[in-house]
Enzyme design. Structure first.
Site, PDB file in Angstrom:
ATOM      1  N   ASP A 190       6.092  16.809  10.904  1.00 39.68           N
ATOM      2  CA  ASP A 190       5.816  16.453   9.507  1.00 39.68           C
ATOM      3  C   ASP A 190       4.314  16.271   9.289  1.00 39.68           C
ATOM      4  O   ASP A 190       3.879  15.316   8.650  1.00 39.68           O
ATOM      5  CB  ASP A 190       6.582  15.186   9.114  1.00 39.68           C
ATOM      6  CG  ASP A 190       6.649  14.992   7.594  1.00 39.68           C
ATOM      7  OD1 ASP A 190       6.456  15.982   6.858  1.00 39.68           O
ATOM      8  OD2 ASP A 190       6.879  13.860   7.144  1.00 39.68           O
ATOM      9  N   THR A 241      11.160   5.768   2.725  1.00 39.75           N
ATOM     10  CA  THR A 241      12.618   5.813   2.589  1.00 39.75           C
ATOM     11  C   THR A 241      13.244   4.474   2.955  1.00 39.75           C
ATOM     12  O   THR A 241      14.201   4.035   2.338  1.00 39.75           O
ATOM     13  CB  THR A 241      13.198   6.886   3.550  1.00 39.75           C
ATOM     14  OG1 THR A 241      12.301   7.991   3.579  1.00 39.75           O
ATOM     15  CG2 THR A 241      14.569   7.340   3.122  1.00 39.75           C
ATOM     16  N   TYR A 242      12.707   3.851   4.000  1.00 41.29           N
ATOM     17  CA  TYR A 242      13.379   2.670   4.548  1.00 41.29           C
ATOM     18  C   TYR A 242      12.698   1.346   4.226  1.00 41.29           C
ATOM     19  O   TYR A 242      13.150   0.306   4.659  1.00 41.29           O
ATOM     20  CB  TYR A 242      13.532   2.819   6.069  1.00 41.29           C
ATOM     21  CG  TYR A 242      14.543   3.872   6.426  1.00 41.29           C
ATOM     22  CD1 TYR A 242      15.900   3.619   6.261  1.00 41.29           C
ATOM     23  CD2 TYR A 242      14.159   5.118   6.889  1.00 41.29           C
ATOM     24  CE1 TYR A 242      16.851   4.578   6.572  1.00 41.29           C
ATOM     25  CE2 TYR A 242      15.103   6.085   7.201  1.00 41.29           C
ATOM     26  CZ  TYR A 242      16.447   5.804   7.042  1.00 41.29           C
ATOM     27  OH  TYR A 242      17.384   6.753   7.348  1.00 41.29           O
ATOM     28  N   GLY A 243      11.610   1.378   3.489  1.00 41.84           N
ATOM     29  CA  GLY A 243      10.983   0.098   3.168  1.00 41.84           C
ATOM     30  C   GLY A 243       9.538   0.236   2.743  1.00 41.84           C
ATOM     31  O   GLY A 243       9.030   1.335   2.544  1.00 41.84           O
ATOM     32  N   VAL A 252       0.814  -1.225   0.000  1.00 43.49           N
ATOM     33  CA  VAL A 252       0.000   0.000   0.000  1.00 43.49           C
ATOM     34  C   VAL A 252       0.845   1.271   0.000  1.00 43.49           C
ATOM     35  O   VAL A 252       0.317   2.368  -0.109  1.00 43.49           O
ATOM     36  CB  VAL A 252      -0.999   0.031   1.193  1.00 43.49           C
ATOM     37  CG1 VAL A 252      -2.078  -1.009   1.015  1.00 43.49           C
ATOM     38  CG2 VAL A 252      -0.289  -0.146   2.531  1.00 43.49           C
ATOM     39  N   LYS A 272       4.700  -2.286   8.360  1.00 44.41           N
ATOM     40  CA  LYS A 272       5.728  -1.387   7.839  1.00 44.41           C
ATOM     41  C   LYS A 272       7.062  -2.112   7.950  1.00 44.41           C
ATOM     42  O   LYS A 272       7.546  -2.359   9.056  1.00 44.41           O
ATOM     43  CB  LYS A 272       5.735  -0.096   8.666  1.00 44.41           C
ATOM     44  CG  LYS A 272       6.407   1.079   8.016  1.00 44.41           C
ATOM     45  CD  LYS A 272       6.157   2.319   8.877  1.00 44.41           C
ATOM     46  CE  LYS A 272       6.597   3.595   8.235  1.00 44.41           C
ATOM     47  NZ  LYS A 272       6.271   4.762   9.080  1.00 44.41           N
TER      48      LYS A 272
END
Lengths: 209, 314
Positions: B147, B26-28, B22, B45
């Site tokens: 953010d 940045t990391y996966g 979905v 995640k």
């Protein structure tokens, strides 16, 4: 002074001294009590032999090359305490204290600071391999249950505890304002007064025990 | 939290069945997955660990730690578990297991834009109240999100429940530290003090983002859609006027301050014409130049704009 301001450099090296003194006593005490504790586990933090470098020199080396916020050392101390509370079968001793130290400072810097060195740098500073540094980090994080946040109340309470350590080392200089860690940092730690006083009370009860 | 080498505990691969990808960060990757034991749908995640250099990414470290503390709030996404596993190459990966939410505010706004409909005023009010409540909870625990943007606000379109997510850039602001980075936050929602290079900032950066999101909910367009830091500032200055020492003491001392074109402030109603008077008042308090004058999330919840909202289930 704003809550994000840095502490004066003259104060923080003292923190290194106090932290070192405290860890030396804890490690020494646990070394002596080792034969009484049947349930001690050997963990990834244990070296096969005692490292040659003293805790004092090791901490000074980390302070010199890690370039993290001085507060990170207080936070690292909080993490070490949480880790040992959550892992009672892994008391700090002279076989694991160095690895626990480099890992706790690195994790504190990662959590606290926006600019920090990576694991490879900390591995060099700590005299271990990158692979080992990464293993230590993961084990430490899961050992802490990723419980990394430190409230102002907790931070203050641990400063007070370090201040007591200072009394043991330098009983005559206690009134010296540059040494009065709790006072000099107090300005930073008023984010939540209720929490501060509650945490402090709770902490002091624990410390009294 | 599953400890490395935790005997007898199912690995992420054994415990979950991946249904579809979905998203990707940045990391996966992020997957919709089913927990085999319960049949419950979750978001997985997957975080790659750059084993040679970086170790656990700081974003993961902060997100897990902060969500451990904040996840009990109904307006913050719930982190259910963290598991350690290995990928096909035998590299260590971390799986963060979250409650699954169907959509996010970015998609929600886009769906209204595509159909040409306006978001109903009471829906805007409800979503804004929930957002303020979630932000107030974060700030009350000493956490800056840093953010906030529509994409990071998850939603259940059936219940209109909103939850703050993606705390990878979040940080604790309660203990003295080195200077903060000013390379945070998606440009469009970035506060002027951050754009101007302030290295110590406060909860007010999140409130600015909330204000930008508020306006976007009403107009279905980003309020300040800059494509560079300079353009972003100019967008802000055109609407709110070029700041000076009178309206914002200390602004000219900020690192990135230059002599900018001089604009006079416009009425916010020119940018957000369909917002009522109370809404415009709240928005203006969220978009104050001087950070210390910006309304807090807690105070925003008490604003008269929300008086006619049924808050019992929010």
């Amino acid at each position: 002074m704003s809550i994000a301001e840095e502490e004066s450099p003259s104060v923080m090296p003292k923190v290194i001294t106090f932290l070192c003194s405290l860890l030396e006593r804890v490690a020494e005490s646990n070394d002596h009590n080792q034969h009484l504790q049947q349930h001690q586990k050997i963990s990834v933090f244990h070296g096969l032999t005692r490292p040659n470098i003293s805790i004092q020199c090791y901490l000074e080396r980390i302070f010199k090359y890690a370039n993290c916020s001085p507060s990170c050392f207080v936070v690292a101390y909080v993490y070490l305490d949480r880790f040992t509370q959550r892992q009672p079968s892994l008391p700090i001793n002279s076989f694991n204290v160095h690895r626990l130290l480099i890992t706790s400072v690195m994790v504190a810097a990662k959590f606290m600071d926006d600019m920090f060195y990576n694991n490879a740098h900390y591995a060099k500073v700590g005299g271990i391999t990158k692979v080992e540094m990464n293993f230590l980090e993961l084990d430490f994080l899961f050992g802490l249950g990723f419980h990394l946040n430190v409230t102002p109340g907790t931070f203050q309470a641990y400063c007070v505890h370090l201040q007591r350590e200072m009394l043991l080392i330098q009983p005559l200089n206690f009134s010296d304002s540059t040494l009065n860690l709790g006072q000099s940092l107090k300005a930073h730690l008023c984010f939540n007064e209720d929490e501060c006083s509650h945490q402090k009370q709770k902490q002091q009860q624990q410390l009294a025990v | 939290m599953e400890k490395p080498g935790g005997g007898g505990v199912l690995s992420a691969k054994e415990a979950f069945e991946k249904l579809e990808k979905v998203g990707e960060g940045t990391y996966g990757k992020v997957y919709r997955a089913r927990e085999k034991a319960t049949g419950k749908i979750v978001a997985l995640k997957k975080t790659r660990l750059h084993e040679d250099e970086e170790g656990v990414p700081p974003t993961t470290l902060r997100e897990v730690s902060i969500l451990r503390m904040l996840s009990r709030d109904p307006h913050v996404v719930r982190l259910m578990d963290v598991k350690q596993g290995q990928n096909k190459e035998g590299k260590t990966v971390l799986y963060l297991v979250f409650e699954y939410m169907d959509t996010d505010l970015k998609k929600f706004i886009r769906s209204f834009r595509q159909t040409g409909q306006t978001v109903p005023p009471q829906t805007i009010k409800s979503l804004m109240y929930q957002l303020c409540k979630g932000v107030a909870f974060c700030h009350g625990h000493g956490i800056l999100h840093r953010d906030l943007k529509p994409h990071n606000l998850l939603m259940d379109p059936k219940t209109m429940m909103l939850k703050i997510a993606d705390l990878g850039l979040a940080r604790a602001f309660t203990v003295p530290i080195k200077k903060y980075t000013h390379e945070i936050l998606t440009l469009w929602y970035r506060a002027p003090e951050v754009l101007l290079g302030a290295t110590h900032y406060s909860m007010a950066v999140d409130i600015w983002s909330v204000g930008c999101i508020f306006a976007e909910l009403v107009t279905k367009q980003a309020l300040f859609p800059g494509d560079s830091e300079l353009q972003q500032l100019l967008h802000i200055f055109r609407l709110l006027g070029t700041p000076n020492e009178d309206v914002w003491p200390g602004v000219s001392k900020l690192m990135n301050w230059h002599e900018y074109p001089q604009w006079n402030p416009q009425s916010l109603s020119t940018a957000v014409p369909s917002l009522d008077e109370l809404g415009l008042d709240l928005l203006s308090q969220m978009l104050k130049y001087e950070p210390s004058k910006r309304i807090s999330a807690k105070k925003a919840m008490e604003h008269a704009y929300f008086d006619d909202l049924d808050k019992r289930h929010l």
